[in-house]
Structure formats: structure tokens, C-alpha cells
Design an enzyme around this catalytic site. Structure first.
Site, PDB file in Angstrom:
ATOM      1  N   LEU A  63       9.557  -2.488  22.273  1.00 35.62           N
ATOM      2  CA  LEU A  63      10.726  -3.266  22.685  1.00 35.62           C
ATOM      3  C   LEU A  63      10.815  -3.207  24.197  1.00 35.62           C
ATOM      4  CD1 LEU A  63      13.393  -2.118  20.056  1.00 35.62           C
ATOM      5  CD2 LEU A  63      11.663  -3.917  19.882  1.00 35.62           C
ATOM      6  N   ARG A 109      28.232  -4.074  20.504  1.00 29.88           N
ATOM      7  CA  ARG A 109      27.753  -5.059  21.484  1.00 29.88           C
ATOM      8  C   ARG A 109      26.238  -5.015  21.622  1.00 29.88           C
ATOM      9  NH1 ARG A 109      31.768  -3.978  26.656  1.00 29.88           N
ATOM     10  NH2 ARG A 109      33.631  -5.064  25.886  1.00 29.88           N
ATOM     11  N   CYS A 112      12.697   5.305   6.446  1.00 28.97           N
ATOM     12  CA  CYS A 112      12.896   5.301   5.002  1.00 28.97           C
ATOM     13  C   CYS A 112      14.364   5.572   4.696  1.00 28.97           C
ATOM     14  CB  CYS A 112      12.032   6.368   4.341  1.00 28.97           C
ATOM     15  SG  CYS A 112      10.267   6.208   4.705  1.00 28.97           S
ATOM     16  N   LEU A 141       9.487   3.100   3.631  1.00 26.35           N
ATOM     17  CA  LEU A 141       8.856   2.187   4.576  1.00 26.35           C
ATOM     18  C   LEU A 141       7.523   2.837   4.938  1.00 26.35           C
ATOM     19  CD1 LEU A 141       9.007  -0.352   6.394  1.00 26.35           C
ATOM     20  CD2 LEU A 141       9.950   1.130   8.177  1.00 26.35           C
ATOM     21  N   ALA A 142       6.417   2.252   4.502  1.00 27.27           N
ATOM     22  CA  ALA A 142       5.104   2.874   4.644  1.00 27.27           C
ATOM     23  C   ALA A 142       4.525   2.601   6.029  1.00 27.27           C
ATOM     24  CB  ALA A 142       4.162   2.347   3.566  1.00 27.27           C
ATOM     25  N   THR A 147      30.886  -0.429  22.338  1.00 24.23           N
ATOM     26  CA  THR A 147      29.611  -0.532  23.048  1.00 24.23           C
ATOM     27  C   THR A 147      28.439  -0.580  22.083  1.00 24.23           C
ATOM     28  OG1 THR A 147      30.547   0.704  24.898  1.00 24.23           O
ATOM     29  CG2 THR A 147      28.171   0.536  24.806  1.00 24.23           C
ATOM     30  N   ASN A 169      12.729  11.224   5.565  1.00 24.86           N
ATOM     31  CA  ASN A 169      12.827  10.016   6.381  1.00 24.86           C
ATOM     32  C   ASN A 169      12.370  10.392   7.779  1.00 24.86           C
ATOM     33  OD1 ASN A 169      13.551   7.625   7.702  1.00 24.86           O
ATOM     34  ND2 ASN A 169      15.641   8.340   8.045  1.00 24.86           N
ATOM     35  N   GLY A 170      11.246   9.834   8.229  1.00 24.07           N
ATOM     36  CA  GLY A 170      10.815  10.151   9.587  1.00 24.07           C
ATOM     37  C   GLY A 170       9.320  10.253   9.730  1.00 24.07           C
ATOM     38  N   GLU A 171       8.912  10.828  10.854  1.00 30.57           N
ATOM     39  CA  GLU A 171       7.497  10.999  11.181  1.00 30.57           C
ATOM     40  C   GLU A 171       7.287  12.395  11.761  1.00 30.57           C
ATOM     41  OE1 GLU A 171       5.548   8.581  10.341  1.00 30.57           O
ATOM     42  OE2 GLU A 171       6.996   6.949  10.112  1.00 30.57           O
TER      43      GLU A 171
END
Length: 584
Positions: free
Chosen positions: A231, A319, A2, A51-52, A316, A75-77
């Protein structure tokens, strides 16, 4: 992820100021496209872009206690929110949001509750009864947070620099593991683990404890009410995250909503090392794999947008952020809102190739401690802002508080890279998951040597960036760089090029001071550059700059038996280490 923005002590609290706060908060809407919220109390403002992920239906922010005297924007969990609610059974909760516990914990414990939180978070809390406020950031700095000060005496907090840079005279990155208290008028550290003081630990290595703690860290991060995935680059770290998630997904509540087949995602130039390795891992663990390609030109075309979002000119980081930024857009287009990622392992276990040159276990451990402390300026910043640019949340199991405490308490002698004993980098982690009965990964993947993300997506990516910068920056420009950029002067044309883009978006002195500087090789700290005199002559931060440390380089200096151990680790390794420890 969020976006939060909070302002306290504004001289002007008119409708015009409210409109300005809304305007600035919109700069964070990419982080939270699902809902916008604003709470105003006299000259205090708390704004939120949501962001739900957990409780999408009722968890809009800001959040409150029962009588709305305590207001919080987060913002977070918070992964242990259910356990915390059990301690707060006298409180009434308005939503199913995991973050609502913060308001009630403050009611119950005052300012001394932050260490009770298990998760990734940045939050700002207002107590309207006395207009006091606090702000805090998680232990490692997985979620971003900035603090700023206006000329009118106001104090500002924001998830990204772009939301406060225009209105603050001075601002800086809020330190991880710290809390700001308006009552005390200072920032203090709430996170005080033993490793923070860089004392050398002596706990014997226990692969079972390490493995089980990591499995627990992955499982708790499957807390979601929206589609998710992992990912997967095909390297050790992301492969372990994916393998553990795939193994235990069926036992999670998320599987009831989204099924028990895990989705994995990889990005790279066609023919890159990561794409091949990721596909093999995905086939082995049985995920539904999504492979995305990009070209060097597509990456170059995205550079300005990338730098605007990640808010750095570190070479870095840029990149590696660019492929991640492009991949995140593709992932979000599939309807996925949360991913697990493998950041943090290299810092904890000394996985970067330059650790091969660590002269002793003391310096090895001290360097890992320095690297973890700096994660919020590099890999955490990249992972968070590259994904949040498209409204995608990245969770990082390796940076679980309990896992870090376990891993950083291991005697660093076990982490040292010893080719004579068959130990490549991160051997303690590889060995912990080397299970012949129920293998997590193929052996050659489990013992695949380190590739930095910016290298693994395709070696021509970095070469293409350097070639592009060569065309944009003249020799004269670089020669006079110290006059144009006296602070953190760029030493390469690539670095100069990124700096010009950054300065266009963030021209203030305070902005450029948020980016770290100093010499580095293969992502090392400046201190570790001293380990090898030759590194001082090589300004390239790529993993390829740590010359002579790949397994192929060892083949010329050690016998065939030791080389066999590196390629096919066995229980002989543990026996050799135990013998060495016994005689020490």
C-alpha cells in the site's frame, strides 16, 4: 488474516450448540474465505476461517501436535517458524503452515513460549489431556482478539466482536502482549520491553543500525505463497516500505513464484496529494502501480458497512478506514491476498504534527510509548479490519518487535523536532535512508511532511463527511448527546452520526466500552493535549487541527539558513546535533 472463534466450558454441548458455534464462526468468513474448520472436545470448541497465505494446500486449521492432544487455532503469521522448527527437530510436522510450530512449542516449553514467536498473531490453544487452554495476542496487537464471558460460565475468544457479542454477557478487547491461562485463571503480560515502562532511553542514534533493522523487518514479511503488494500513499512511511521491498524482492523466495516486480496500490479522490506523490514514488522505484479513485459519495455510502467491519465509532479511525476499505476490495479483485503497509512509524518516531509542541524529550518519549500501547485500538484495528473485510492481509514492518526495540532505545533528544537544526518530524528515520550513493527515494519525498491518511486521500473527504453529518444530526440531538450517550459522549455531529450507526450493530454496554475516548488533537493522547492551551478548544482530530506546525509556519519565525536545512537536509544537521549533545 484469518478468523478464530473458541468457546470453553459451555453447559450445553449438544448438536444445537455445535450448530450455533458454526453460525457465529460464519460471521468471520470475510476474514478467511478459503476454508472453514472446527474442532470439538466435550464442552470445548475451536473454530477457524482461513485466509491461506502460507502453504495454501495443506495448512488448514485447527492445527495439532503429533497425537492431536494439543489443538490450536491461529490468526496471523510466524516469520521465524523455520528457525523455531530447528529447535523442535524431535517433533513431526503435519503441514507446511508457519503456525503449526505453536502446538509443538507448547509441548516443549509449556505456556512460556510466546516471547519466542516473531510475528503477528492471535491464537487459542487447547490441551485436551487436562482441558486447560491458553490464549495470546502479539506484542502490539496487530491482529485483533476479544475475550468474553457467558452467563453459563463459558469463556469465549474471537477475532472480531461480532462473533461473540450476542452470546456473551460481558466482553472486551484482549490486551496486546498478554496471555490468558485457564490454569491460573488470569491474564498476564508476556511482553516486557524496556520502553513499556516509559523509562527514558539513552542509546546514541545510529542511522545504519536503524536502517538495517528496518530492511530486515520488511524482508521477513515477504514470506508468502500468494500474490502480494504494498500500500503506497506517497508519504514517508509507505514509500520506505515500498522502496525497501522493491530493492530486496529479487532475493526472496516470493520472487521465484510471482516475479521480481513489485505491485503497489494507492487510493484517493481525484487530484489528491497522495495520488500524485504515490505515482512519483512508484515511477522512481520501478513498481507496477495501481491507482484507485473514489468519490465522497461512494465513501459516505460505504460508512455503515465500514463501521460494521471495523467495530468502532472513533472519528479518525472511520475517516481513514473508509478509503482503505474501498481500496482493499479493488486489490482483492486483482487476485492479491497480502499487502505490506506503513502503520506504526508515527507512533514510534513522533511523526504526528502535534509532536512539534512536545516541551522536552521526556514528554516526547512518554507520548510515543503511550501511542504504541494504544495502536491496537486505532491504526492496527483500522489496517487489519479494513483489509480483512475483503479477505486481504496487511503486514506492518514498522511494528516488528526487533525494530521497535531498536527505535525506542534511541535517546529521544534525537527524535525531537528542531527546525533550528533542520529537523522535521521523524528526522532520525529520514536521515537513516538519506543515501546519496544509492538513494531509496527522491529527496522531496524523503522529506515530505506528514499527511494523515484521511487528509492525504483528499481534503474534501473530511469536509464531505462533516457536511453529511450536519444534515443527519440536528443541533438538538447534539445538545442532548450526554443523555443518549453518557459514556464517551460525542462532541461533534460527525461523531454523533458514527455513534448511531455503531449502536445499531453493537447495542450492548460492553461493545461501546471497547472504544477509547477522551480529548485528542491530530491523533494525540489526552495527555498531549495539555502541550498547547489552544488545542483544548479544537475538537477536530484531523492533522489539520495542529495549526501552525507545517514548514510554512516556520518560515516566519526562523532565518533563511535554517529553512534551507529543512528543505535540503545535509550533514550539517548531524554536526549541529552532535555539538548540542556534547555541551549538554
Amino acid at each position: 488474516m484469518c478468523g478464530i472463534l473458541a468457546v470453553f466450558g459451555c453447559v450445553d454441548n449438544s448438536q444445537a450448540k455445535r450448530s450455533r458455534i458454526i453460525e457465529l464462526s460464519r460471521r468471520l468468513r470475510h476474514r478467511g474465505p478459503d476454508w472453514s474448520g472446527l474442532h470439538c472436545h466435550q464442552d470445548c470448541y475451536l473454530a477457524h476461517q482461513r485466509l491461506a497465505i502460507v502453504d495454501p494446500a495443506s495448512g488448514d486449521q485447527p492445527l495439532y501436535n503429533e497425537d492431536k492432544s494439543v489443538v490450536v487455532t491461529v490468526n496471523g503469521e510466524i516469520y521465524n517458524h523455520n528457525q523455531l522448527k530447528e529447535k523442535l527437530n524431535s517433533h513431526q510436522f503435519r503441514t507446511g503452515s508457519d503456525c503449526e510450530v505453536i502446538a509443538h512449542l507448547y509441548e516443549e516449553y509449556g505456556e512460556d513460549f510466546v516471547d519466542m514467536l516473531d510475528g503477528m498473531f492471535s491464537f487459542v490453544l487447547l490441551d485436551t489431556r487436562d482441558k486447560s487452554f491458553i490464549a495470546a495476542r502479539d506484542a502490539i496487537g496487530i491482529t485483533p482478539l476479544y475475550i468474553g464471558w457467558g452467563l453459563d460460565g463459558s469463556v469465549w475468544f474471537a477475532s472480531e466482536m461480532k462473533a461473540l457479542s450476542d452470546d456473551c454477557e460481558r466482553f472486551m478487547s484482549f490486551l496486546p502482549g498478554h496471555i490468558y491461562s485457564s490454569k491460573q485463571g488470569e491474564i498476564r503480560r508476556w511482553y516486557n520491553p524496556p520502553w513499556y515502562l516509559e523509562k527514558i532511553p539513552s542509546t546514541p542514534y545510529d542511522p545504519k543500525v536503524l536502517r538495517e533493522t528496518f530492511e530486515k523487518a520488511v524482508f521477513k514479511r515477504l514470506m508468502t505463497d500468494v500474490p502480494f503488494g504494498v500500500l503506497l500513499s506517497g508519504g514517508l512511511d509507505s514509500s520506505l516500505v515500498a522502496a525497501v521491498a522493491a530493492r530486496y524482492l529479487a532475493y526472496s523466495e516470493a520472487a521465484c513464484q510471482w516475479g521480481s516486480q513489485l505491485h503497489t496500490f494507492c487510493v484517493g479522490l481525484k487530484g489528491s496529494p497522495d495520488l500524485k506523490a504515490a505515482r512519483e514514488v512508484a515511477d522512481y522505484i520501478g513498481t507496477r502501480h495501481h491507482e484507485f479513485h473514489f468519490t465522497v459519495q461512494e465513501g459516505i455510502d460505504a460508512l455503515e458497512e465500514v463501521i460494521y467491519h471495523i467495530e468502532t465509532y472513533d472519528v479518525t479511525t472511520i475517516r481513514a478506514s473508509t478509503p482503505m476499505f474501498l481500496m482493499s476490495r479493488k486489490i482483492k479483485s486483482l487476485g492479491v491476498k497480502m499487502v505490506l503497509s506503513g502503520e506504526g512509524s508515527d507512533e514510534i518516531f513522533g511523526g504526528y504534527l502535534y509532536f512539534h509542541k512536545a516541551p522536552n524529550k521526556e514528554e516526547f518519549h512518554e507520548e510515543t510509548s503511550r501511542k504504541i500501547k494504544a495502536l491496537h485500538l486505532y491504526d492496527c484495528l483500522r489496517a487489519n479490519k479494513s483489509t480483512s473485510a475483503w479477505g486481504l492481509e496487511a503486514r506492518v514492518p514498522f511494528l516488528d518487535k526487533e525494530f521497535i526495540n531498536v527505535a525506542m532505545s534511541i535517546d529521544p533528544e534525537w527524535k525531537m523536532i528542531r527546525p533550528d537544526l533542520g529537523r522535521i518530524e521523524k528526522w532520525v528515520l529520514r536521515n537513516a535512508f538519506d543515501d546519496d550513493q544509492k538513494p531509496y527515494l527522491p529527496k522531496h519525498i524523503l522529506y515530505r511532511q506528514k499527511e494523515q491518511f484521511s487528509d492525504g486521500v483528499g481534503y474534501s473527504w473530511i469536509d464531505g463527511l462533516k457536511d453529511h453529518a450536519e444534515k443527519q444530526v440536528t443541533d438538538t440531538m447534539l445538545m442532548n448527546a450526554s443523555f443518549i450517550y453518557p459514556e464517551n459522549t460525542p462532541t461533534t455531529k460527525e461523531g454523533y452520526y458514527y455513534r448511531t450507526i455503531f449502536e445499531k450493530f453493537f447495542p450492548k454496554n460492553a461493545a461501546r466500552s471497547t472504544v477509547p475516548g477522551g480529548p485528542s488533537v491530530a491523533c494525540s493522547t489526552a495527555k498531549a493535549v495539555e502541550w498547547d492551551a489552544a488545542w483544548a478548544k479544537n475538537p477536530d482530530p484531523s492533522g489539520r487541527a495542529a495549526l501552525g506546525v507545517h514548514a510554512s509556519a516556520y518560515e516566519e519565525t526562523i532565518d533563511a539558513n535554517a529553512m534551507d536545512l529543512i528543505k535540503s537536509p545535509s550533514r550539517k544537521i548531524q554536526k549541529g546535533i552532535e555539538e548540542k549533545t556534547a555541551t549538554a
